[in-house]
Design an enzyme around this catalytic site. Structure first.
Site, mmCIF file in Angstrom:
data_model
loop_
_atom_site.group_PDB
_atom_site.id
_atom_site.type_symbol
_atom_site.label_atom_id
_atom_site.label_comp_id
_atom_site.label_asym_id
_atom_site.label_seq_id
_atom_site.Cartn_x
_atom_site.Cartn_y
_atom_site.Cartn_z
ATOM 1 N N ASP A 12 -2.954 -0.226 9.686
ATOM 2 C CA ASP A 12 -2.078 -0.957 8.756
ATOM 3 C C ASP A 12 -0.865 -0.139 8.330
ATOM 4 O OD1 ASP A 12 -4.027 -2.985 8.742
ATOM 5 O OD2 ASP A 12 -5.110 -1.951 7.146
ATOM 6 N N GLU A 13 -0.421 0.748 9.194
ATOM 7 C CA GLU A 13 0.727 1.589 8.849
ATOM 8 C C GLU A 13 2.048 0.866 9.086
ATOM 9 O OE1 GLU A 13 -1.528 2.509 11.204
ATOM 10 O OE2 GLU A 13 -2.534 4.357 10.582
ATOM 11 N N GLY A 14 1.979 -0.264 9.788
ATOM 12 C CA GLY A 14 3.209 -0.991 10.106
ATOM 13 C C GLY A 14 3.581 -0.863 11.580
ATOM 14 N N GLY A 16 2.938 -2.903 13.982
ATOM 15 C CA GLY A 16 3.400 -4.182 14.529
ATOM 16 C C GLY A 16 4.900 -4.347 14.357
ATOM 17 N N LYS A 17 5.375 -4.009 13.182
ATOM 18 C CA LYS A 17 6.807 -4.146 12.912
ATOM 19 C C LYS A 17 7.620 -3.198 13.810
ATOM 20 C CE LYS A 17 10.504 -2.440 10.554
ATOM 21 N NZ LYS A 17 11.187 -2.615 9.291
ATOM 22 N N ALA A 38 -8.637 -6.221 14.093
ATOM 23 C CA ALA A 38 -7.559 -5.817 13.186
ATOM 24 C C ALA A 38 -6.337 -6.625 13.584
ATOM 25 C CB ALA A 38 -7.284 -4.326 13.317
ATOM 26 N N HIS A 40 -1.805 -7.177 13.339
ATOM 27 C CA HIS A 40 -0.481 -6.694 12.977
ATOM 28 C C HIS A 40 0.229 -7.841 12.288
ATOM 29 C CE1 HIS A 40 -0.898 -3.272 15.558
ATOM 30 N NE2 HIS A 40 -1.045 -4.026 16.625
ATOM 31 N N THR A 301 -6.479 -9.565 9.208
ATOM 32 C CA THR A 301 -7.516 -10.356 9.857
ATOM 33 C C THR A 301 -8.495 -10.918 8.838
ATOM 34 O OG1 THR A 301 -7.390 -8.987 11.826
ATOM 35 C CG2 THR A 301 -9.393 -10.276 11.568
ATOM 36 N N PRO A 305 -8.982 -7.185 0.233
ATOM 37 C CA PRO A 305 -8.040 -6.276 -0.431
ATOM 38 C C PRO A 305 -8.182 -4.887 0.186
ATOM 39 C CG PRO A 305 -9.733 -7.054 -1.998
ATOM 40 C CD PRO A 305 -10.027 -7.691 -0.664
ATOM 41 N N ARG A 306 -7.060 -4.258 0.505
ATOM 42 C CA ARG A 306 -7.143 -2.912 1.081
ATOM 43 C C ARG A 306 -7.315 -1.894 -0.028
ATOM 44 N NH1 ARG A 306 -1.993 -4.071 4.908
ATOM 45 N NH2 ARG A 306 -3.098 -5.160 6.556
HETATM 46 P P1 GDP Z 1 -0.192 -2.555 11.576
HETATM 47 O O1 GDP Z 1 -1.581 -2.986 11.837
HETATM 48 O O2 GDP Z 1 -0.044 -1.065 11.655
HETATM 49 O O3 GDP Z 1 0.809 -3.273 12.411
HETATM 50 O O4 GDP Z 1 0.120 -2.888 10.057
HETATM 51 P P2 GDP Z 1 0.018 -4.311 9.327
HETATM 52 O O5 GDP Z 1 0.904 -5.248 9.987
HETATM 53 O O6 GDP Z 1 -1.384 -4.697 9.108
HETATM 54 O O7 GDP Z 1 0.517 -3.911 7.869
HETATM 55 C C1 GDP Z 1 1.766 -3.564 7.589
HETATM 56 C C2 GDP Z 1 2.304 -4.509 6.518
HETATM 57 O O8 GDP Z 1 3.441 -3.946 5.975
HETATM 58 C C3 GDP Z 1 2.739 -5.860 7.066
HETATM 59 O O9 GDP Z 1 2.555 -6.825 6.063
HETATM 60 C C4 GDP Z 1 4.230 -5.648 7.349
HETATM 61 O O10 GDP Z 1 4.994 -6.846 7.296
HETATM 62 C C5 GDP Z 1 4.586 -4.760 6.230
HETATM 63 N N1 GDP Z 1 5.649 -3.816 6.502
HETATM 64 C C6 GDP Z 1 5.894 -3.082 7.632
HETATM 65 N N2 GDP Z 1 6.913 -2.232 7.414
HETATM 66 C C7 GDP Z 1 7.302 -2.433 6.125
HETATM 67 C C8 GDP Z 1 8.284 -1.828 5.289
HETATM 68 O O11 GDP Z 1 9.000 -0.911 5.675
HETATM 69 N N3 GDP Z 1 8.374 -2.298 4.003
HETATM 70 C C9 GDP Z 1 7.576 -3.269 3.517
HETATM 71 N N4 GDP Z 1 7.726 -3.660 2.247
HETATM 72 N N5 GDP Z 1 6.623 -3.846 4.271
HETATM 73 C C10 GDP Z 1 6.495 -3.432 5.549
#
Ligand code: GDP
Length: 428
Positions: A12-14, A16-17, A38, A40, A301, A305-306
């Site tokens: 959940d580090e981000g 996916g983004k 899990a 994204h 998924t 709450p984390r």
């Molecule tokens: P992943 O499993 O590593 O891809 O992470 P997740 O998608 O589960 O969790 C990351 C969450 O943080 C998602 O809700 C993203 O939309 C959000 N997110 C990613 N980058 C940023 C950021 O820079 N700022 C904010 N506010 N949210 C972000």
């Protein structure tokens, strides 16, 4: 050019983004491990999506999305997800599924549930997606490989073998309904027909793509601390979350992975049980959870709450080291703008002495966080595109984190959108 995008911590580090963003300039995106346990979360011009199985590159029409052999492939979940995105206006992605990927069967999901039930309070906090039973069967050599779906004799012979083994457990350990060979074969036929148009010799395809100079992204799930060997065993996942495994789970040579982008969140969050040294509780945690991520820190998924906490330097430094980090992407920094002071866990106190090295699980459970505080910046940083435009205290936080983690922070994410990104030249 092959790049891996992986997590340093609990997931959940981000990632996916970051994958979605880098996919703009890439040709192929490969999922190489994990399953639908899990997810994204991705925010782009089509809306907000939670992907569990599809690679995060599916939103572009110039990319090919690949399910690698290392993935725990749940065929109905894959097709449901595909339909969901297409129904919301995303063009049908170009999708390939490795002929060597193995299949999550309905009984894997059931066994996951039964085992959690049996363990009661001592459970691993599984998402009950069948991942642990799936990987156990893969290594016990009673899994179904995609290629085997097209071999009728293999299907029949294996279905019988699987039922014989599973039914002993179902009857005597779990006291649950037994599997039926005929039904199992029928399910396998359904899966064969669904997946047939997408099946590909992925390692050969990637070999060719590398020769043609294509850009390939390997997309990891979860993070270092959930790796079965190097993570917080036994509170880990069942496939390796490390970039090194990207070579195996996609089927390409390890030396082709030239860039390893390790995603690190500006604070910590974790789903499920296990040691979490910098965890915070009560009102302080509730506020961070509510403000965190994009609309709060709740699992993509499970909706659970984390657990949240401050940036954990020993865990992150270790996480980056095991990944073989060339670049750190520092994410969700915008969320911390509300704090007067930002606590950071810079060491662990174990048995009366302080260490900055991440220990084995037994020691980790005894660790108490050593906290240092940095001044907050107290303003909104979303929308900023240049590093120098960030408030001074924000840059100090980044530079402090970089120096302590020991790997270069070259990407800073200050919002959930594709364009909320700042490129930075590291001084490390
Ligand atoms: P992943 O499993 O590593 O891809 O992470 P997740 O998608 O589960 O969790 C990351 C969450 O943080 C998602 O809700 C993203 O939309 C959000 N997110 C990613 N980058 C940023 C950021 O820079 N700022 C904010 N506010 N949210 C972000």
């Amino acid at each position: 050019m092959v790049k891996a995008i992986v997590g340093a911590n609990w997931g959940d580090e981000g990632k996916g983004k970051i994958t979605d963003m880098l996919a703009r300039d890439s040709d192929i995106i490969v999922r190489f491990q994990g399953g639908a346990n899990a997810g994204h979360t991705i925010v782009n011009n089509y809306g907000k999506f939670a992907l569990h199985t599809l690679p995060s590159g599916v939103f572009y029409d110039h990319t090919t999305s690949i399910i690698g052999n290392g993935v725990a492939l749940n065929i109905p979940v894959l097709f449901r997800e595909l339909k969901q995105i297409v129904d919301r206006g995303v063009p049908m992605p170009k999708l390939l599924v490795s002929d060597r990927a193995q299949i999550v069967m309905p009984y894997h999901v059931l066994f996951d549930q039964y085992e959690e039930e049996r363990l009661g309070g001592k459970s691993f906090g599984s998402t009950k997606s069948g991942i642990a039973p799936f990987y156990s069967d893969k290594y016990a050599k009673i899994g179904f490989q995609v290629s085997e779906l097209f071999e009728e004799d293999i299907i029949r012979e294996k279905a019988e073998r699987v039922c014989a083994v599973k039914n002993v457990l179902l009857e005597h350990l779990y006291q649950k309904p037994l599997l039926d060979v005929g039904e199992l074969i029928e399910t396998l036929h359904e899966y064969r027909d669904m997946v047939a148009p997408y099946v590909c010799n992925v390692s050969l395809y990637l070999d060719q793509a590398i020769r043609e100079g294509k850009t390939i992204l390997l997309e990891g799930q979860l993070g270092t601390l959930k790796d079965p060997d190097h993570g917080i065993y036994p509170m880990v996942t069942s496939s390796s979350t490390l970039a090194a495994y990207g070579a195996i789970g996609a089927g390409l040579p390890p030396y082709e992975i030239r860039q390893i982008i390790t995603v690190v969140k500006a604070y910590s969050s974790a789903v499920g049980a296990g040691a979490f040294v910098s965890e915070i509780f009560g009102e302080e945690a509730e506020e961070l959870r509510r403000r965190g991520g994009d609309g709060g820190e709740y699992g993509a998924t499970t909706g659970r709450p984390r657990r949240v906490g401050w940036l954990d330097i020993p865990a992150t430094r270790y996480g980056c080291r095991l990944q073989g980090t060339t670049d750190v992407a520092f994410t969700v920094l915008d969320v911390l703008g509300y704090l007067d002071e930002i606590p950071v866990c810079t060491g662990y106190e174990i048995d009366g002495s302080v260490t900055t090295e991440f220990p084995v699980t037994g020691k980790l459970e005894q660790a108490k966080p050593v906290i240092e505080k940095l001044p907050g910046w107290k303003c909104e940083i979303r929308g900023i595109r240049e590093y120098e435009q960030l408030p001074e205290n924000c840059r100090r936080y980044i530079e402090f984190a970089e120096q302590r983690i020991g790997y270069p922070i070259t990407l800073i994410s200050n919002g959930p959108g594709r364009d909320d990104i700042i490129y930075r030249k590291s001084k490390l």
